[in-house]
Write an enzyme that holds these catalytic residues in place. Structure first.
Site, short mmCIF file in Angstrom:
data_model
loop_
_atom_site.label_atom_id
_atom_site.label_comp_id
_atom_site.label_asym_id
_atom_site.label_seq_id
_atom_site.Cartn_x
_atom_site.Cartn_y
_atom_site.Cartn_z
N ASP A 191 0.96 0.50 2.28
CA ASP A 191 1.81 1.68 2.53
C ASP A 191 3.04 1.41 3.39
OD1 ASP A 191 -0.41 2.61 1.21
OD2 ASP A 191 -0.83 4.26 2.57
N LYS A 196 -2.02 5.48 -4.75
CA LYS A 196 -3.27 6.16 -4.38
C LYS A 196 -3.00 7.58 -3.94
CE LYS A 196 -3.16 4.25 0.29
NZ LYS A 196 -2.74 5.48 1.00
N CYS A 248 -4.82 4.16 6.88
CA CYS A 248 -4.96 3.48 5.59
C CYS A 248 -5.35 2.02 5.72
CB CYS A 248 -3.70 3.67 4.77
SG CYS A 248 -3.59 5.39 4.19
C1 VGL Z 1 -1.53 7.43 5.88
C2 VGL Z 1 -1.61 9.43 7.01
C3 VGL Z 1 -1.52 10.13 5.83
C4 VGL Z 1 -1.50 5.94 5.93
C5 VGL Z 1 -1.43 8.12 4.68
O1 VGL Z 1 -0.92 5.31 5.01
O2 VGL Z 1 -2.03 5.37 6.92
N1 VGL Z 1 -1.63 8.08 7.03
N2 VGL Z 1 -1.42 9.46 4.68
#
Ligand code: VGL
Ligand code: ZN
Length: 205
Positions: free
Chosen positions: A16, A102, A141
């Site tokens: 991410d 995802k 994540c």
């Molecule tokens: C994430 C909060 C909400 C992440 C994803 O990638 O860690 N954190 N969605």
């Protein structure tokens, strides 16, 4: 100092590393931009050996259940197809990087890159037995991806210098790292032209 010898069965997963999770983004991770240089070094390390590079991305519909308007904990972020959902423009992803999207349906959130993506089967099919994990965010994540990877029986190398935490509560990132190590993830760091085990990380947390 024990060197990690990379070879067949190794792969890299960048979690991410998206515009919305970088400082200035809608869910900016403090100092998240500091991971870009070490992540690019990791990419070089794996790619020049012909080893697979995976990049996961949060890929939410506009009305995702994790957004505050739907009663979720987060501001809107990483809406599929928007600039904020794009990978950092400074990230040097190889052309053959494998992108894993995802949490791409409104009703379900997924912090782990293994959740609902088929990534475990895909990695098994490619003979991947050991995965280096880096990216954002350590306490969401990255944590959940590492725990699921271990459950998939994949050995996990965690690169702390190439990950940063949201730290909604101070210490969340350190606690996440402690948990990953307790579950069996191996801490590593970049050294010269390679990776070495970082056996002192536990003591620094
Ligand atoms: C994430 C909060 C909400 C992440 C994803 O990638 O860690 N954190 N969605
Ligand atoms: Zn999200």
């Amino acid at each position: 100092m024990s060197a990690i010898v990379l070879g067949q069965g190794d792969a890299l997963l960048i979690v991410d590393l998206q515009v919305d999770f970088l400082p200035g983004g809608s869910l900016g991770v403090p100092h998240g931009d500091q991971v870009i240089a070490p992540v690019n070094r990791l990419i070089n390390l794996y790619h020049e050996r012909g080893l697979p590079v995976y990049a996961s991305r949060d890929w939410h519909p506009a009305s995702h259940c994790s957004f505050a308007a739907q009663g979720g904990p987060w501001p809107p972020h990483c809406v599929a197809g928007t600039d904020g959902a794009g990978f950092s423009p400074s990230l040097q992803l190889p052309a053959d990087a494998i992108v894993v999207s995802k949490a791409d349906t409104a009703e379900v959130d997924a912090y782990s890159a293994f959740n609902g993506t088929g990534l475990g089967d895909a990695m098994r099919a490619r003979g991947i037995r050991r995965l280096a994990v880096c990216g954002l965010a350590t306490d969401y994540c990255v944590l959940n991806t590492v725990l699921d990877g271990l459950k998939e029986d994949i050995e996990i190398l965690i690169v702390a210098e190439a990950a940063r935490a949201v730290d909604v509560a101070p210490g969340d990132g350190d606690r996440a790292m402690t948990r990953m190590l307790a579950e069996g993830a191996v801490p590593v760091r970049l050294a010269g032209a390679g990776l070495v085990a970082d056996l002192e990380l536990g003591a620094r947390l």
